[in-house]
Design an enzyme around this catalytic site. Structure first.
Site, mmCIF file in Angstrom:
data_model
loop_
_atom_site.group_PDB
_atom_site.id
_atom_site.type_symbol
_atom_site.label_atom_id
_atom_site.label_comp_id
_atom_site.label_asym_id
_atom_site.label_seq_id
_atom_site.Cartn_x
_atom_site.Cartn_y
_atom_site.Cartn_z
ATOM 1 N N ALA A 52 -10.562 -56.428 13.166
ATOM 2 C CA ALA A 52 -9.082 -56.293 13.323
ATOM 3 C C ALA A 52 -8.748 -55.010 14.155
ATOM 4 O O ALA A 52 -9.944 -53.742 14.565
ATOM 5 C CB ALA A 52 -8.203 -56.028 12.265
ATOM 6 N N THR A 53 -8.114 -54.899 15.237
ATOM 7 C CA THR A 53 -8.288 -53.795 16.158
ATOM 8 C C THR A 53 -7.063 -53.008 16.372
ATOM 9 O O THR A 53 -6.443 -52.343 15.741
ATOM 10 C CB THR A 53 -8.482 -54.325 17.839
ATOM 11 O OG1 THR A 53 -7.404 -55.866 17.919
ATOM 12 C CG2 THR A 53 -9.584 -55.424 17.883
ATOM 13 N N THR A 54 -5.991 -52.730 16.993
ATOM 14 C CA THR A 54 -5.337 -51.730 17.858
ATOM 15 C C THR A 54 -4.026 -52.249 16.558
ATOM 16 O O THR A 54 -3.048 -53.283 16.862
ATOM 17 C CB THR A 54 -5.245 -52.081 19.204
ATOM 18 O OG1 THR A 54 -6.223 -52.233 20.129
ATOM 19 C CG2 THR A 54 -4.494 -50.637 19.539
ATOM 20 N N LYS A 85 -2.428 -57.646 10.672
ATOM 21 C CA LYS A 85 -2.418 -56.077 10.800
ATOM 22 C C LYS A 85 -1.986 -55.285 10.003
ATOM 23 O O LYS A 85 -2.286 -53.882 9.831
ATOM 24 C CB LYS A 85 -3.700 -55.429 11.690
ATOM 25 C CG LYS A 85 -4.495 -56.510 12.453
ATOM 26 C CD LYS A 85 -5.055 -56.077 13.668
ATOM 27 C CE LYS A 85 -5.428 -56.623 14.527
ATOM 28 N NZ LYS A 85 -6.216 -56.756 15.791
#
Length: 275
Positions: A52-54, A85
């Site tokens: 998962a990113t930003t 997320k």
């Protein structure tokens, strides 16, 4: 009714910490007790799981907001365009995850149960500082997995019912807890999102303006970071955005996010800028 000294001598029926209970009776259920073998200099399992990113978070008068994009990646491959997320931790706090998605989701679910368990055992809600400290301990327990490339770096925000303000906290993989002021971002696109937040944030934002700032910061991150997904008008995918204020945590409806995303896209298209 027992006298105070006698009541103090009675053992508690249950621990106020659900994760402590698991550690004592079912340790294999804790995310931190997964193992891929001995940690060595060549150990790197980061390619085995989606990442998962930003995540971005910012305060505004009377509350705090957190938003995350919808993309998960495995190396140069888009593993998912639909991942979420950002999650409510309890009625007055939210949690965003960056890093190994599977472990992050397990950590999130355990943290949610931890807060609910504490509230039922103690008959009161844990303080916001207590929640942040508890999350830091859970992140610290995951350090062996982080050393094997499966790190989770959360961002935590909530409404402090004692101070009547929104607050946000960042963490490192060793469990270090840091209170951030005004705004913060974590994940692969965080450097670009943070640059946007510095330009767009101001202390007089209302809720609607704060939502637009968060979506625009994610848009800027997606513009320069391939692991961050921007608004997807073709698939109808928009960021996940939660607001927490004195009324509690609530998710911003997708129809509102669609309108905000289209307004940003239209404004940038009409400007005719290349970069």
């Amino acid at each position: 009714m027992l006298p105070d000294d006698a009541a103090a001598a009675v053992p508690r029926a249950a621990s106020a910490s659900f994760s402590a209970y698991l550690g004592e009776h079912h340790p294999a259920l804790l995310p931190a007790n997964r193992s891929l073998g001995p940690v060595t200099a060549s150990t790197d399992a980061s390619h085995l799981a989606p990442h998962a990113t930003t995540i971005v978070s910012l305060t505004f008068p009377g509350g705090v907001l957190m938003a995350g994009d919808r993309r998960a990646t495995m190396g140069n491959v888009i593993a998912s365009r639909h991942i979420e997320k950002v999650f409510p931790a309890d009625n007055y706090s939210v949690l965003g995850i960056a890093g190994s998605a599977g472990i992050g989701l397990d950590l999130t679910r355990l943290f949610q149960v931890e807060l609910e368990h504490y509230e039922k055992i103690e008959a009161t809600m844990m303080s916001l500082d207590g929640k942040a400290n508890r999350l830091a301990a859970m992140v610290r327990q995951n350090l062996p997995m982080a050393m094997q490339g499966l790190a989770v770096v959360p961002l935590f925000a909530g409404f402090d019912t004692d101070r009547h303000v929104g607050r946000l906290f960042s963490f490192d993989v060793t469990g270090g807890r840091y209170e951030e002021h005004e705004h913060h971002s974590v994940g692969s696109g965080s450097v670009f999102a943070r640059g946007a937040l510095k330009k767009l944030w101001n202390p007089r934002l209302d809720e609607a303006s704060a939502v637009r700032v968060a979506v625009e910061a994610l848009y800027d991150a997606a513009d320069d970071d391939s692991a961050t997904g921007g608004p997807d008008a073709v698939r109808g995918l928009w960021p996940v955005v939660y607001v927490v204020d004195g009324a509690g945590a609530r998710r911003i409806p997708e129809r509102e996010l669609e309108a905000v995303a289209h307004a940003i896209i239209d404004a940038r298209s009409s400007a005719g800028r290349e970069a």
